[in-house]
Design a protein around this motif. Structure first.
Motif, mmCIF file in Angstrom:
data_model
loop_
_atom_site.group_PDB
_atom_site.id
_atom_site.type_symbol
_atom_site.label_atom_id
_atom_site.label_comp_id
_atom_site.label_asym_id
_atom_site.label_seq_id
_atom_site.Cartn_x
_atom_site.Cartn_y
_atom_site.Cartn_z
ATOM 1 N N MET A 1 0.857 -1.193 0.000
ATOM 2 C CA MET A 1 0.000 0.000 0.000
ATOM 3 C C MET A 1 0.896 1.247 0.000
ATOM 4 S SD MET A 1 -2.900 1.032 2.789
ATOM 5 C CE MET A 1 -3.676 -0.566 2.681
ATOM 6 N N PRO A 2 0.655 2.158 -0.911
ATOM 7 C CA PRO A 2 1.540 3.331 -0.933
ATOM 8 C C PRO A 2 1.316 4.215 0.282
ATOM 9 C CG PRO A 2 -0.282 3.575 -2.468
ATOM 10 C CD PRO A 2 -0.400 2.201 -1.894
ATOM 11 N N THR A 3 2.368 4.859 0.676
ATOM 12 C CA THR A 3 2.254 5.802 1.784
ATOM 13 C C THR A 3 1.416 6.986 1.334
ATOM 14 O OG1 THR A 3 4.423 5.172 2.526
ATOM 15 C CG2 THR A 3 3.572 7.248 3.358
ATOM 16 N N LYS A 4 0.492 7.408 2.151
ATOM 17 C CA LYS A 4 -0.279 8.590 1.775
ATOM 18 C C LYS A 4 -0.083 9.664 2.824
ATOM 19 C CE LYS A 4 -4.731 7.159 3.736
ATOM 20 N NZ LYS A 4 -5.147 8.300 4.527
ATOM 21 N N VAL A 5 -0.361 10.861 2.414
ATOM 22 C CA VAL A 5 -0.205 11.966 3.346
ATOM 23 C C VAL A 5 -1.466 12.064 4.172
ATOM 24 C CG1 VAL A 5 0.110 14.440 3.544
ATOM 25 C CG2 VAL A 5 1.284 13.172 1.743
ATOM 26 N N ASN A 6 -1.326 12.001 5.469
ATOM 27 C CA ASN A 6 -2.485 12.040 6.340
ATOM 28 C C ASN A 6 -2.623 13.398 6.990
ATOM 29 O OD1 ASN A 6 -3.150 9.477 5.730
ATOM 30 N ND2 ASN A 6 -2.379 8.569 7.597
ATOM 31 N N LEU A 7 -3.774 13.588 7.609
ATOM 32 C CA LEU A 7 -4.036 14.858 8.290
ATOM 33 C C LEU A 7 -3.076 15.063 9.453
ATOM 34 C CD1 LEU A 7 -7.891 15.129 8.811
ATOM 35 C CD2 LEU A 7 -6.468 16.129 7.022
ATOM 36 N N ALA A 8 -2.765 16.317 9.662
ATOM 37 C CA ALA A 8 -2.095 16.703 10.911
ATOM 38 C C ALA A 8 -2.904 17.870 11.446
ATOM 39 C CB ALA A 8 -0.661 17.115 10.657
ATOM 40 N N GLY A 9 -3.338 17.785 12.689
ATOM 41 C CA GLY A 9 -4.109 18.864 13.288
ATOM 42 C C GLY A 9 -3.238 20.072 13.570
ATOM 43 N N PRO A 10 -3.854 21.200 13.858
ATOM 44 C CA PRO A 10 -3.088 22.436 14.064
ATOM 45 C C PRO A 10 -2.179 22.389 15.292
ATOM 46 C CG PRO A 10 -5.428 22.772 14.486
ATOM 47 C CD PRO A 10 -5.297 21.411 13.909
ATOM 48 N N LYS A 11 -2.403 21.453 16.165
ATOM 49 C CA LYS A 11 -1.513 21.326 17.325
ATOM 50 C C LYS A 11 -0.642 20.077 17.214
ATOM 51 C CE LYS A 11 -4.467 24.162 20.106
ATOM 52 N NZ LYS A 11 -5.452 24.313 21.141
ATOM 53 N N GLY A 12 -0.491 19.617 15.981
ATOM 54 C CA GLY A 12 0.372 18.465 15.750
ATOM 55 C C GLY A 12 -0.323 17.129 15.933
ATOM 56 N N GLN A 13 -1.627 17.151 16.080
ATOM 57 C CA GLN A 13 -2.329 15.872 16.262
ATOM 58 C C GLN A 13 -2.224 15.016 15.004
ATOM 59 O OE1 GLN A 13 -3.893 18.943 16.375
ATOM 60 N NE2 GLN A 13 -5.308 19.060 18.087
ATOM 61 N N LEU A 14 -2.083 13.723 15.217
ATOM 62 C CA LEU A 14 -2.119 12.757 14.121
ATOM 63 C C LEU A 14 -3.314 11.850 14.335
ATOM 64 C CD1 LEU A 14 1.667 11.799 13.945
ATOM 65 C CD2 LEU A 14 0.419 13.436 12.505
ATOM 66 N N TYR A 15 -3.867 11.356 13.238
ATOM 67 C CA TYR A 15 -5.080 10.545 13.354
ATOM 68 C C TYR A 15 -4.940 9.149 12.761
ATOM 69 C CZ TYR A 15 -6.835 15.084 14.699
ATOM 70 O OH TYR A 15 -7.005 16.277 15.341
ATOM 71 N N ALA A 16 -4.292 9.010 11.622
ATOM 72 C CA ALA A 16 -4.252 7.683 10.987
ATOM 73 C C ALA A 16 -2.819 7.268 10.688
ATOM 74 C CB ALA A 16 -5.060 7.702 9.694
ATOM 75 N N ASP A 17 -2.614 5.976 10.660
ATOM 76 C CA ASP A 17 -1.316 5.456 10.239
ATOM 77 C C ASP A 17 -1.141 5.714 8.743
ATOM 78 O OD1 ASP A 17 -0.993 4.548 12.778
ATOM 79 O OD2 ASP A 17 -0.916 2.422 12.261
ATOM 80 N N PRO A 18 0.054 6.111 8.340
ATOM 81 C CA PRO A 18 0.260 6.337 6.898
ATOM 82 C C PRO A 18 0.143 5.049 6.093
ATOM 83 C CG PRO A 18 2.276 6.774 8.169
ATOM 84 C CD PRO A 18 1.195 6.503 9.154
ATOM 85 N N VAL A 19 0.531 3.944 6.674
ATOM 86 C CA VAL A 19 0.409 2.660 5.980
ATOM 87 C C VAL A 19 -0.282 1.683 6.926
ATOM 88 C CG1 VAL A 19 1.624 0.855 4.698
ATOM 89 C CG2 VAL A 19 2.593 3.164 4.833
ATOM 90 N N PRO A 20 -1.598 1.726 6.953
ATOM 91 C CA PRO A 20 -2.295 0.861 7.920
ATOM 92 C C PRO A 20 -2.037 -0.613 7.642
ATOM 93 C CG PRO A 20 -3.772 2.520 7.007
ATOM 94 C CD PRO A 20 -2.519 2.557 6.192
ATOM 95 N N THR A 21 -1.861 -1.347 8.701
ATOM 96 C CA THR A 21 -1.677 -2.795 8.585
ATOM 97 C C THR A 21 -3.031 -3.444 8.277
ATOM 98 O OG1 THR A 21 -2.040 -2.867 10.952
ATOM 99 C CG2 THR A 21 0.248 -2.876 10.196
ATOM 100 N N THR A 22 -2.997 -4.719 7.991
ATOM 101 C CA THR A 22 -4.264 -5.431 7.798
ATOM 102 C C THR A 22 -4.927 -5.652 9.160
ATOM 103 O OG1 THR A 22 -3.054 -7.483 7.878
ATOM 104 C CG2 THR A 22 -3.554 -6.625 5.704
ATOM 105 N N ASP A 23 -6.220 -5.966 9.126
ATOM 106 C CA ASP A 23 -6.961 -6.126 10.387
ATOM 107 C C ASP A 23 -6.390 -7.261 11.226
ATOM 108 O OD1 ASP A 23 -8.680 -4.102 9.699
ATOM 109 O OD2 ASP A 23 -10.230 -5.433 8.901
#
Ligand SMILES: [Fe+2]
Length: 478
Positions: A1-23
């Motif tokens: 799975m290609p790395t994708k650019v994920n959101l970063a909140g204004p205070k540096g928050q991260l929400y998702a893994d760039p390369v999520p593993t399988t379930d």
């Protein structure tokens, strides 16, 4: 799975893994906490409410979504003129039994989480902006060591903030062994949702998602076009939701009554100007036709008294706790509002123990609009401050999510414009009022719902079903 650019909140928050593993198909930490249900410690505490942790010192009681999403996303929402978000409750995966393996439990939770993550990736202009969790994040006792398997791993690909009110399982007390001393209520919830600053979770340091920075277990989220007032309804598994002392009956302060009244009062001018919808979220349902969860009469009275004092009623009330989907329409002062139970997030979808009233049943000021849906799923809610649409999507394993119910409310007029007026099963041959879909809230004596006649006269009277009576009785693991 290609790395994708994920959101970063204004205070540096991260929400998702760039390369999520399988379930996952097995727990990283084997869940053994069901053993506590038989422990002397639990049995001694199961009917007691727990303290309400005070909000973080100095933290305002309301959050601004703009502190969690990049400015261009907030601008896009404002420019589009409406906001969409997700909600559901009872998401944890823990129940392992003769009928359900760990892999099945994890797959049920993953089916919902993955469907919501897919919505975020593919919904275009209506991309959900956040997920408001209705409680019971981690089973069975909200333990820190299960946050990885039940929260961070399942939502590792969900690239949006997740706000949460705690459910009873998040606050239930437990010990280090089956007869051990208490770990203070909500310890892990506070560390993961009410931290002072965003950072990786101590429970899931390998996952990108930052801990959330809510002020406490009750708070308001202010977003463009909507405010969600979240309440904490304590830890009783049987007995319904409790947000106050109920006149001295419970040893907790009435801080949430003051909070709710103050927040409704604060938001009233914007609501009256048609700028935002007002939603109340509370884990235990004030209305439920599931006999196991019942309705919470004291909770309903508490919320109502605050609404009366503030002169403002919610446009939508959201709850979880019962592991199914139910939708009522409540009519107050001539205005209709959906009261929705959506505890379908992944933990043990459970049919009502006895029959339920047929769709269309009216009891007092509320009406059950559709037959309960016993499937895993989640809500997608969209509002522009003048109308609000809430849709329930089922998210079965190995199949696409599918919308099974939807309701739209005209917030200016206080009427349902879609999804209402299921025909009442009343025997009375009443002349159909109008062809228009305006469900007239005629408070006529409802056809006695659900409850079968009590078998023995000496028995304790059973709860009249969706009527908000005393706290609900139900089985464990809600
Ligand atoms: Fe619950």
């Amino acid at each position: 799975m290609p790395t994708k650019v994920n959101l970063a909140g204004p205070k540096g928050q991260l929400y998702a893994d760039p390369v999520p593993t399988t379930d996952e198909d097995a727990f990283q930490v084997n869940n053994t906490s069901a053993a506590y249900y038989k422990s002397p410690y639990y049995l001694a505490n199961m009917k007691l409410v727990q303290p309400i942790p005070p909000p973080r010192a100095g933290a305002p009681s309301h959050l601004d979504l703009a502190d969690y999403l990049p400015a261009d996303m907030i601008a896009a929402i404002n420019s589009a003129g409406s906001i969409t978000f997700h909600s559901t409750g009872d998401t944890g995966a823990a129940k392992v039994s003769a009928q359900q393996s760990a892999a099945t439990a994890l797959a049920d939770e993953a089916s919902v989480a993955d469907a919501m993550a897919a919505d975020v990736r593919t919904s275009g202009a209506n991309t959900p902006a956040f997920f408001f969790h209705l409680g019971d994040v981690v089973y069975n006792f909200g333990e820190a060591q299960y946050y990885y398997d039940q929260f961070y791993e399942p939502y590792r690909a969900y690239d949006r903030p997740i706000f949460a009110i705690p459910g009873n399982h998040d606050g239930m007390v437990f010990g280090a062994s089956s007869s051990a001393p208490q770990v203070p209520t909500l310890t892990a919830f506070l560390n993961n949702f009410c931290a002072a600053s965003p950072a990786p979770s101590p429970e899931a340091p390998t996952i990108a998602r930052s801990v959330m920075t809510q002020p406490g277990v009750y708070f308001t989220l202010d977003a463009p076009f909507v405010s969600i007032i979240g309440l904490y309804s304590n830890v009783l598994d049987t007995g319904g939701g409790i947000i106050s002392s109920q006149g001295g009956k419970y040893p907790i302060p009435d801080v949430q009554l003051a909070f709710l009244t103050a927040e409704l009062t604060r938001l009233k001018p914007q609501r009256q100007a048609g700028q935002r919808a007002i939603i109340i979220a509370v884990h235990h349902p004030p209305l439920s036709c599931d006999v196991k969860t019942g309705g919470s009469g004291g909770l309903m009275q508490d919320i109502d008294s605050c609404c009366k004092n503030a002169g403002l009623w919610p446009d939508l009330l959201l709850s979880g706790h019962a592991h199914l989907y139910q939708r009522f329409t409540r009519t107050v002062n001539g205005r209709q509002a959906p009261y929705i139970v959506c505890g379908s997030g992944g933990f043990a979808a459970t049919a009502p123990m006895t029959g339920t009233p047929p769709a269309g049943t009216v009891v007092g000021d509320h009406k059950l609009e559709i037959a309960p849906i016993i499937q895993f799923g989640y809500l997608t809610i969209t509002t522009n401050g003048k109308t609000l649409t809430a849709s329930f999507n089922s998210a079965p394993r190995n199949a696409p999510a599918k919308q099974l119910d939807s309701v739209t409310v005209n917030l200016v007029k206080g009427v349902l414009t879609a999804g209402g007026s299921a025909p009442a099963p009343a025997p009375a041959p009443k002349p159909a009022p109008k062809p228009a879909p305006k469900p007239k809230p005629t408070p006529k004596p409802a056809p006695k719902p659900v409850q079968k006649p009590v078998r023995k006269p000496a028995q304790k009277p059973k709860r009249p079903v969706p009527k908000p009576a005393k706290g609900g009785a139900k089985n464990k693991a809600r």
